[in-house]
Design an enzyme around this catalytic site. Structure first.
Site, PDB file in Angstrom:
ATOM      1  N   SER A 128      13.809  11.129   4.541  1.00 52.48           N
ATOM      2  CA  SER A 128      14.068  10.347   3.239  1.00 52.48           C
ATOM      3  C   SER A 128      14.403   9.393   3.085  1.00 52.48           C
ATOM      4  O   SER A 128      13.615   8.322   2.104  1.00 52.48           O
ATOM      5  CB  SER A 128      15.149  10.966   2.501  1.00 52.48           C
ATOM      6  OG  SER A 128      15.859  11.479   3.412  1.00 52.48           O
ATOM      7  N   ASP A 172      19.744   6.103   9.532  1.00 55.15           N
ATOM      8  CA  ASP A 172      18.068   6.946   9.078  1.00 55.15           C
ATOM      9  C   ASP A 172      17.822   5.118   8.291  1.00 55.15           C
ATOM     10  O   ASP A 172      16.698   4.735   8.329  1.00 55.15           O
ATOM     11  CB  ASP A 172      18.235   7.199   8.261  1.00 55.15           C
ATOM     12  CG  ASP A 172      19.090   8.596   8.309  1.00 55.15           C
ATOM     13  OD1 ASP A 172      19.552   8.926  10.144  1.00 55.15           O
ATOM     14  OD2 ASP A 172      18.852   9.137   7.654  1.00 55.15           O
TER      15      ASP A 172
HETATM   16  C1  GLA Z   1      21.215  12.510   8.230  1.00 55.16           C
HETATM   17  C2  GLA Z   1      21.714  11.539   8.142  1.00 55.16           C
HETATM   18  C3  GLA Z   1      22.445  10.395   8.988  1.00 55.16           C
HETATM   19  C4  GLA Z   1      23.460  10.730   9.794  1.00 55.16           C
HETATM   20  C5  GLA Z   1      22.206  12.115  10.597  1.00 55.16           C
HETATM   21  C6  GLA Z   1      23.429  12.941  11.690  1.00 55.16           C
HETATM   22  O1  GLA Z   1      20.260  12.545   9.064  1.00 55.16           O
HETATM   23  O2  GLA Z   1      21.347  10.887   7.243  1.00 55.16           O
HETATM   24  O3  GLA Z   1      22.720   9.442   8.353  1.00 55.16           O
HETATM   25  O4  GLA Z   1      24.560  11.754   9.600  1.00 55.16           O
HETATM   26  O5  GLA Z   1      22.651  13.812   9.956  1.00 55.16           O
HETATM   27  O6  GLA Z   1      23.603  12.064  12.714  1.00 55.16           O
END
Ligand code: GLA
Length: 405
Positions: A128, A172
């Site tokens: 995403s 991310d």
């Molecule tokens: C998802 C969320 C991130 C982070 C991870 C766990 O990927 O988008 O921001 O919190 O989970 O580390």
């Protein structure tokens, strides 16, 4: 022009009978260590991987946007100047970025875009964020807005939070935009400062195991974990000055709130506090090129995610157990949000094949011994895990095209 670019430009011609002006790519990521710490003002250590979202587009007169994603049937259409609402489809990520850019008063017009992604969806590899970032970078280029990469990461994250409805941290989107080749990105999520740390272990590299277990219920469980962390912060803050996030707490502080909150809150907080510590140690191990030390921290991280934070699942635990029993595997842990998706392992060169074989053997279902066995297997067989090596690659790219018709 590389093959992916060539294919995207030709496909653009068939869908739109037009020539695109820009081509962007945005990678998925694997977080090496530091899970669920980002929304606790903590530390993370992702690498970008060579699985990407590709997007190509040209601006158009008026305010109509046409968006096509290879592999999804419909051509999505909307008017960019109207208030956009969620469709519960892939296009939400694009529309979310647009809505957030509008809030920041960027002027936007119509465009036609083609997207394709080879980041597995719902596997904890940030499909995403790759889509949000590819959308943002493309739109910024099309309408000549010079947006700083950290600023764009924040826009993309707001799209996910406000439009898509996942209250994620910043890891991310920053990883997708700011990672560089052969480096991990050490991020301090409190002030979003970051440092590139070379990944240069002698004779060892990272391997991803995609369990193919799709993350379900993860949104509500994710938000529940966030709420539990906030409850821990509130309790610690009553006993200790200056605590605004679990980043500020120490394990010893948890003894002081033992009677005040449920045990589960203590466990959640213990994971975050210990994980922050592990990330900082992991950076030192990377700098010292100490693969054994790094691997040990990965195993500890998994234990903590499995028992204290409770975001693993049977399949991920099984992968990590197999890693522990395989010669040449130095560490492994679940990666990403959890409840399915991928694990990441640190594997000595030459041991990848053995690891992959052991995983395949452990996950291959028992053969039924009746005559319709083949048919049954096809009907029932769960997808086997996919095992692949990953190298740290550079973050999102943008290219102005100069194609003559
Ligand atoms: C998802 C969320 C991130 C982070 C991870 C766990 O990927 O988008 O921001 O919190 O989970 O580390």
């Amino acid at each position: 022009m590389d093959n992916n670019q060539y294919l995207m430009i030709s496909a653009y011609g068939s869908y739109f009978a037009e020539i695109p002006h820009y081509f962007v790519t945005a990678p998925g990521r694997v977080n090496l260590i530091g899970e669920h710490t980002d929304y606790n003002d903590g530390f993370v250590l992702p690498i970008a991987i060579d699985r990407r979202t590709y997007a190509t587009a040209r601006p158009m007169y008026g305010d109509l946007v046409k968006a096509k994603s290879v592999g999804f049937d419909d051509m999505e259409e909307f008017h960019i100047r109207e208030k956009l609402t969620k469709r519960d489809r892939w296009v939400d990520y694009l529309m979310g970025v647009i809505e957030e850019m509008k809030k920041d008063s960027y002027s936007l017009n119509g465009f036609w875009v083609l997207l394709r992604s080879d980041v597995p969806i719902g596997s904890g590899l940030s499909s995403s964020a790759a889509l949000e970032v590819a959308s943002g970078l493309l739109i910024a280029s099309l309408f000549e807005h010079d947006i700083d990469r950290l600023e764009l990461a924040k826009i993309a994250r707001r799209a996910e939070q406000n439009f898509v409805g996942v209250n994620c941290g910043i890891m991310d989107q920053m990883a997708t935009l700011l990672c560089t080749e052969d480096h991990a990105l050490f991020i301090d999520c409190r002030d979003q400062s970051y440092k590139q740390v070379p990944v240069a272990f002698k004779d060892a590299g990272f391997v991803v195991v995609d369990t193919k277990v799709k993350r379900e219920l993860d949104n509500s469980a994710y938000n529940e974990r966030r709420a539990q962390c906030e409850a821990a912060v509130a309790a610690v803050a009553k006993k200790k000055k200056g605590v605004t996030a679990l980043r500020d707490a120490e394990t010893a502080d948890l003894d002081k709130i033992a009677g005040d909150v449920d045990d589960v809150i203590i466990k959640r907080a213990r994971h975050i506090i210990s994980e922050n510590d592990r990330v900082q140690k992991a950076v030192q191990m990377l700098e010292k090129k100490d693969a054994c030390g790094f691997g040990a921290l990965m195993y500890e991280s998994h234990e903590s995610l499995q028992h204290d934070y409770q975001v693993s699942c049977d399949e991920l635990d099984r992968v990590v157990d197999i890693a522990r029993e395989t010669d040449g595997v130095m560490g492994a842990r679940m990666t990403g949000g959890g409840f399915g998706g991928c694990a990441v392992a640190l594997v000595k060169q030459g041991a990848e094949k053995l690891f992959a074989e052991k995983i395949a053997a452990a996950f291959t279902p028992e053969q039924p011994d009746d005559e319709n066995a083949d048919e049954k297997k096809q009907e029932e067989g769960p997808a086997l895990p996919e095992v692949f090596s990953v190298k740290p690659v550079g973050g999102a790219t943008v290219q102005k095209l100069d194609i003559k018709s």
